[in-house]
Design a protein around this motif. Structure first.
Motif, short mmCIF file in Angstrom:
data_model
loop_
_atom_site.label_atom_id
_atom_site.label_comp_id
_atom_site.label_asym_id
_atom_site.label_seq_id
_atom_site.Cartn_x
_atom_site.Cartn_y
_atom_site.Cartn_z
N PHE A 146 -3.51 7.14 -10.81
CA PHE A 146 -3.08 7.02 -9.42
C PHE A 146 -4.27 6.99 -8.47
N ILE A 147 -5.26 7.81 -8.71
CA ILE A 147 -6.46 7.78 -7.85
C ILE A 147 -7.13 6.41 -7.95
N GLY A 148 -7.22 5.88 -9.17
CA GLY A 148 -7.78 4.55 -9.35
C GLY A 148 -6.98 3.50 -8.59
N TYR A 149 -5.65 3.63 -8.62
CA TYR A 149 -4.78 2.71 -7.89
C TYR A 149 -5.07 2.79 -6.39
N LEU A 150 -5.20 4.01 -5.87
CA LEU A 150 -5.48 4.17 -4.44
C LEU A 150 -6.80 3.52 -4.06
N LEU A 151 -7.81 3.76 -4.86
CA LEU A 151 -9.13 3.20 -4.55
C LEU A 151 -9.10 1.67 -4.59
N ASP A 152 -8.30 1.11 -5.51
CA ASP A 152 -8.16 -0.36 -5.57
C ASP A 152 -7.44 -0.90 -4.34
N GLN A 153 -6.52 -0.10 -3.78
CA GLN A 153 -5.73 -0.56 -2.65
C GLN A 153 -6.45 -0.48 -1.32
N LEU A 154 -7.60 0.18 -1.31
CA LEU A 154 -8.26 0.45 -0.03
C LEU A 154 -8.75 -0.80 0.67
N GLU A 155 -8.85 -1.91 -0.03
CA GLU A 155 -9.23 -3.15 0.64
C GLU A 155 -8.15 -3.57 1.62
N ASN A 156 -6.91 -3.03 1.43
CA ASN A 156 -5.82 -3.32 2.36
C ASN A 156 -5.65 -2.21 3.39
N GLY A 157 -6.52 -1.20 3.34
CA GLY A 157 -6.39 -0.07 4.24
C GLY A 157 -7.45 -0.08 5.32
N GLU A 158 -7.57 1.07 6.00
CA GLU A 158 -8.52 1.20 7.08
C GLU A 158 -9.55 2.24 6.71
N LEU A 159 -10.83 1.87 6.85
CA LEU A 159 -11.93 2.77 6.53
C LEU A 159 -12.53 3.29 7.83
N ASP A 160 -12.83 4.58 7.83
CA ASP A 160 -13.46 5.22 8.99
C ASP A 160 -14.52 6.17 8.45
N GLY A 161 -15.67 5.61 8.12
CA GLY A 161 -16.72 6.42 7.50
C GLY A 161 -16.28 6.86 6.12
N GLU A 162 -16.26 8.16 5.90
CA GLU A 162 -15.86 8.70 4.61
C GLU A 162 -14.35 8.85 4.50
N ALA A 163 -13.65 8.72 5.61
CA ALA A 163 -12.20 8.84 5.59
C ALA A 163 -11.57 7.46 5.48
N ALA A 164 -10.32 7.43 5.07
CA ALA A 164 -9.60 6.16 4.93
C ALA A 164 -8.11 6.40 5.10
N SER A 165 -7.40 5.36 5.39
CA SER A 165 -5.94 5.44 5.45
C SER A 165 -5.36 4.11 4.99
N LEU A 166 -4.18 4.16 4.45
CA LEU A 166 -3.51 2.93 4.03
C LEU A 166 -2.02 3.15 3.97
N ASP A 167 -1.30 2.06 4.10
CA ASP A 167 0.15 2.06 3.96
C ASP A 167 0.48 1.50 2.59
N LEU A 168 1.23 2.26 1.81
CA LEU A 168 1.65 1.78 0.50
C LEU A 168 2.57 0.58 0.68
N SER A 169 2.26 -0.49 -0.01
CA SER A 169 2.99 -1.75 0.21
C SER A 169 4.34 -1.78 -0.49
N VAL A 170 4.56 -0.86 -1.42
CA VAL A 170 5.83 -0.81 -2.15
C VAL A 170 6.31 0.64 -2.21
N LYS A 171 7.55 0.82 -2.62
CA LYS A 171 8.12 2.16 -2.73
C LYS A 171 7.39 2.96 -3.80
N LYS A 172 7.46 4.29 -3.66
CA LYS A 172 6.77 5.17 -4.60
C LYS A 172 7.32 5.02 -6.02
N CYS A 173 8.62 4.76 -6.14
CA CYS A 173 9.20 4.61 -7.48
C CYS A 173 8.63 3.36 -8.17
#
Length: 220
Positions: A146-173
């Motif tokens: 899951f951590i690897g998945y998050l890191l891969d998805q960060l190209e679709n998220g927002e980076l702010d220095g060492e912090a980041a945020s992203l919206d999951l594109s699909v449901k958690k299930c």
């Protein structure tokens, strides 16, 4: 069509020839595009929306193999092998696809070796991703995946220095199935990472206070 990755270097004449063997496929959320075992008559390009590729076990459980995103294609392998689909495809939301017929693809490949090269590259990349999946399922824990998945998805998220945020594109299930996790186990992973302040979960929105801490935790 000219914006599709496979065709973006083609001229107007090439696009026109391919268009003759292409049809639009519009799907509502939840609509099935094809079932496992259906004959493959070409491949699809997703223009907008999301499509899940999955198969169902004899016990009725679903395993999601891939979530296709805008601009990606699928179905090429079965087209080249002249075999029925080995997975089912279903629209996760309202989607528009292009279906390019087998005869059109083979005809253009004979005319333009650049298309052949692009399609082989696409297949090679998908094989590489499948090998990474196998490695993850066999060698990595669910939390590491899951951590690897998050890191891969960060190209679709927002980076702010060492912090980041992203919206999951699909449901958690859907993410859980894609990572070969039960929903219960996936929920425990989310709680654990949240308790460690490695992620902050707000529905489908995730905040990552420190990318460095999250990356290090993947292999602790």
């Amino acid at each position: 069509m000219k914006n599709a990755a496979l065709f973006n270097e083609l001229g107007a004449n090439e696009i026109a020839r391919i268009a003759k063997g292409t049809r639009e496929v519009r799907c509502a959320q939840g609509e099935t595009i094809f079932h496992r075992g259906d004959p493959c008559t070409g491949f699809h390009i997703l223009i907008f929306g999301q499509v899940k590729l999955s198969f169902t076990s004899p016990q009725g459980g679903e395993k999601i193999v891939e979530v296709v995103q805008q601009g990606q294609s699928f179905g090429e392998a079965m087209m080249f092998l002249d075999k029925p689909y080995v997975v089912s495809a279903q629209a996760l939301n309202s989607s528009l696809l292009l279906h390019v017929s087998t005869s059109t693809v083979f005809g253009e490949m004979d005319r333009d070796h650049g298309i052949r090269s692009k399609m082989l590259s696409s297949l090679a990349l998908r094989t590489h991703h499948l090998m990474q999946d196998v490695e993850g399922y066999t060698l990595l824990t669910g939390k590491q995946r899951f951590i690897g998945y998050l890191l891969d998805q960060l190209e679709n998220g927002e980076l702010d220095g060492e912090a980041a945020s992203l919206d999951l594109s699909v449901k958690k299930c859907v993410i859980a199935s894609r990572l070969n996790l039960t929903q219960e186990y996936f929920s425990r992973i989310l709680r654990e990472l949240n308790d460690l302040d490695l992620i902050r979960v707000e529905g489908r929105h995730l905040k990552i206070p420190s990318l460095e801490r999250l990356s290090k935790h993947q292999f602790e």
